[in-house]
Design a protein around this motif. Sequence first.
Motif, mmCIF file in Angstrom:
data_model
loop_
_atom_site.group_PDB
_atom_site.id
_atom_site.type_symbol
_atom_site.label_atom_id
_atom_site.label_comp_id
_atom_site.label_asym_id
_atom_site.label_seq_id
_atom_site.Cartn_x
_atom_site.Cartn_y
_atom_site.Cartn_z
ATOM 1 N N ASN A 201 0.827 -1.207 0.000
ATOM 2 C CA ASN A 201 0.000 0.000 0.000
ATOM 3 C C ASN A 201 0.863 1.259 0.000
ATOM 4 O O ASN A 201 0.550 2.251 -0.656
ATOM 5 C CB ASN A 201 -0.957 -0.013 1.203
ATOM 6 N N GLN A 202 1.983 1.195 0.741
ATOM 7 C CA GLN A 202 2.908 2.331 0.783
ATOM 8 C C GLN A 202 3.488 2.587 -0.623
ATOM 9 O O GLN A 202 3.556 3.726 -1.079
ATOM 10 C CB GLN A 202 4.029 1.992 1.770
ATOM 11 N N MET A 203 3.886 1.507 -1.293
ATOM 12 C CA MET A 203 4.429 1.626 -2.653
ATOM 13 C C MET A 203 3.388 2.235 -3.596
ATOM 14 O O MET A 203 3.671 3.178 -4.330
ATOM 15 C CB MET A 203 4.862 0.230 -3.127
ATOM 16 N N LEU A 204 2.157 1.708 -3.550
ATOM 17 C CA LEU A 204 1.121 2.195 -4.464
ATOM 18 C C LEU A 204 0.769 3.652 -4.163
ATOM 19 O O LEU A 204 0.497 4.432 -5.081
ATOM 20 C CB LEU A 204 -0.127 1.300 -4.388
ATOM 21 N N ALA A 205 0.818 4.043 -2.880
ATOM 22 C CA ALA A 205 0.526 5.433 -2.512
ATOM 23 C C ALA A 205 1.609 6.363 -3.065
ATOM 24 O O ALA A 205 1.308 7.447 -3.592
ATOM 25 C CB ALA A 205 0.419 5.569 -0.996
ATOM 26 N N ALA B 273 -2.176 -2.791 -11.221
ATOM 27 C CA ALA B 273 -1.033 -2.296 -12.001
ATOM 28 C C ALA B 273 0.193 -3.191 -11.827
ATOM 29 O O ALA B 273 1.136 -3.139 -12.625
ATOM 30 C CB ALA B 273 -0.698 -0.869 -11.579
ATOM 31 N N LEU B 274 0.175 -4.018 -10.784
ATOM 32 C CA LEU B 274 1.340 -4.881 -10.534
ATOM 33 C C LEU B 274 1.483 -5.988 -11.572
ATOM 34 O O LEU B 274 2.567 -6.540 -11.747
ATOM 35 C CB LEU B 274 1.262 -5.492 -9.128
ATOM 36 N N ALA C 245 8.450 -3.250 -8.988
ATOM 37 C CA ALA C 245 7.924 -2.678 -7.739
ATOM 38 C C ALA C 245 7.732 -3.777 -6.692
ATOM 39 O O ALA C 245 8.080 -3.608 -5.517
ATOM 40 C CB ALA C 245 6.596 -1.979 -8.020
ATOM 41 N N ALA C 246 7.197 -4.930 -7.126
ATOM 42 C CA ALA C 246 6.931 -6.023 -6.187
ATOM 43 C C ALA C 246 8.233 -6.537 -5.575
ATOM 44 O O ALA C 246 8.266 -6.933 -4.406
ATOM 45 C CB ALA C 246 6.198 -7.161 -6.893
ATOM 46 N N ARG C 247 9.316 -6.516 -6.346
ATOM 47 C CA ARG C 247 10.598 -6.979 -5.816
ATOM 48 C C ARG C 247 11.059 -6.081 -4.669
ATOM 49 O O ARG C 247 11.588 -6.552 -3.668
ATOM 50 C CB ARG C 247 11.646 -7.025 -6.939
#
Lengths: 63, 485
Positions: B318-322, B336-337, B345-347
Amino acid sequence: MGKRITIDPVTRIEGHLRIDCQVDGGKVTNAWSSGQMWRGIEVILKDRDPRDAWIFTQRFCGV
Amino acid sequence: MEVPKNAQYIRNMIMGAHATHDHIVHFYHLAALDWVDIVSALKADAKKTASLGQSLSPWPRNTYQEIKGVQDKLKALVESGQLGIYGSGYWGHPAMKLAPEVNLLAATHYIQALEYQREINKVVAILGSKTPHIQNVAVGGVANPINPDSQSTLTLERLYYIKTLIEKVGAFVEQVLLVDTAAVGAFYADWTAYGAGVTNYLSAPDMPMDEKGTVFALPGGYIPNGDVTKFQPIKSYQDPFFRDNVKESIKHSWYDGDWDRHPWEGETVPNYSDFKDDGKYSWVKSPTFMGKPAQVGPLANVLCMYAAGHKPTQKYTNQMLATVSSLAGAKVGISALHSTVGRIAARSVRCAVLYDTLKGQWQSLMDNIASGDMTTFNPPTFPAGEQRGYGFHEAPRGILSHWIVIDSGKIKNYQAVVPSTWNAGPRNSSDALGPYEAALIGNPVSNPEKPLEVLRTVHSFDPCLACAIHMVDTEENEIVRVKAV
């Protein structure tokens, strides 16, 4: 008219990878991923003591 | 057979530190230069770059002095005319879109990342005696004696040094890696539309916390067709859901025959022929789960852990997506992942989760030692007759499983189904494309002579065709061959 792209080897990775792409109208329309090396560690392991397997198997990451 | 708790925690810390090292190196040193134009960084204003860095993150090393130092170093390198490893990069490619200041900030972190990957690898070396290829593994535990009265065992001094290393690198992961990958995702938001490919996701539960390996710190399982609501967990090392659903096909691989077999029944008999588009064209076998190709790796792992309700994964995702949403000026959701930038991003998300987990493993080890338990090894016993076993692990590039048949104390058959086999595999027996192949379909290619976009998607998987075999092509053979057909 389409184009066939062959990237061999792909760099900035570990190991030997070949990627082929068919490109039509600026887009990839077909692709092939080909590992270009063979490990054969499974064959080396046959008939060995299972307690030794880990020290052999960590020598192949990938493919 | 049971593995002592101390041995589980020591193994877990090695796995976590190794993967943290891998994820940092993958982004900065193997993948970032597909998105970051190092040559453009020379045109950047170092003062503006410092303010940009300070606006994005509290990282104390986004200073003008440090950034200017990197820029001067790059200038000297470019002026020397000897670009070394940067020589064959696609600099100035039209698909490179970052502003010079963003490129310089990323180049600065590229240099800093070299330090932090080394620091976290020390954890592997301290516990595993060396890295790569650790020496402390034993069937039944680890060869790390713990004895508070001896200086030559795993001591508190070593353990506190490990804690310092974990914390130092954790700050880099949270304040630099997560922010930089969010920035790449936001500035290349169009790349959320490319590279999904195979969206059946498979991931192993990992970091066993008890002697029997029934409780895991990190969940895993299977998600069919990208639908996280259909997540099904893999519950234990004995779970038949995983054990019974893995097969490998060799229809398109350079092995003798044409079959789909469970790894216990698998063979590895080489039979090379030339590259045939419709026939055999790879040394990699083609694994399937429930008869279908599956994507593995940090994206599969993060989606499965998210679906399983793992709190740190949800927090960092959630922090990454924000961060991406705020930089892109548009709401970016978890869907989007399923993309090339999503895999990157997931890594980073996984890397941050591993940092949290590493702290937890360290504390569990300390608490268990404090309770008086010093055991690190239980000698194994092998029952007579034929025995079948397997083990799995969530490696940096995804689920790894090893399958063994033992007869009278000797190995009768051994098959490893490794992460890059899942992702790099060729077409299977139903001619369904492997994850690399499927992810490339629909990718743009603006200049076939410089197929940067193809590399972006392939690199996003972090290919490892064989970590341990290091060969260098010093003949400068051509790397791209283009043919009009």
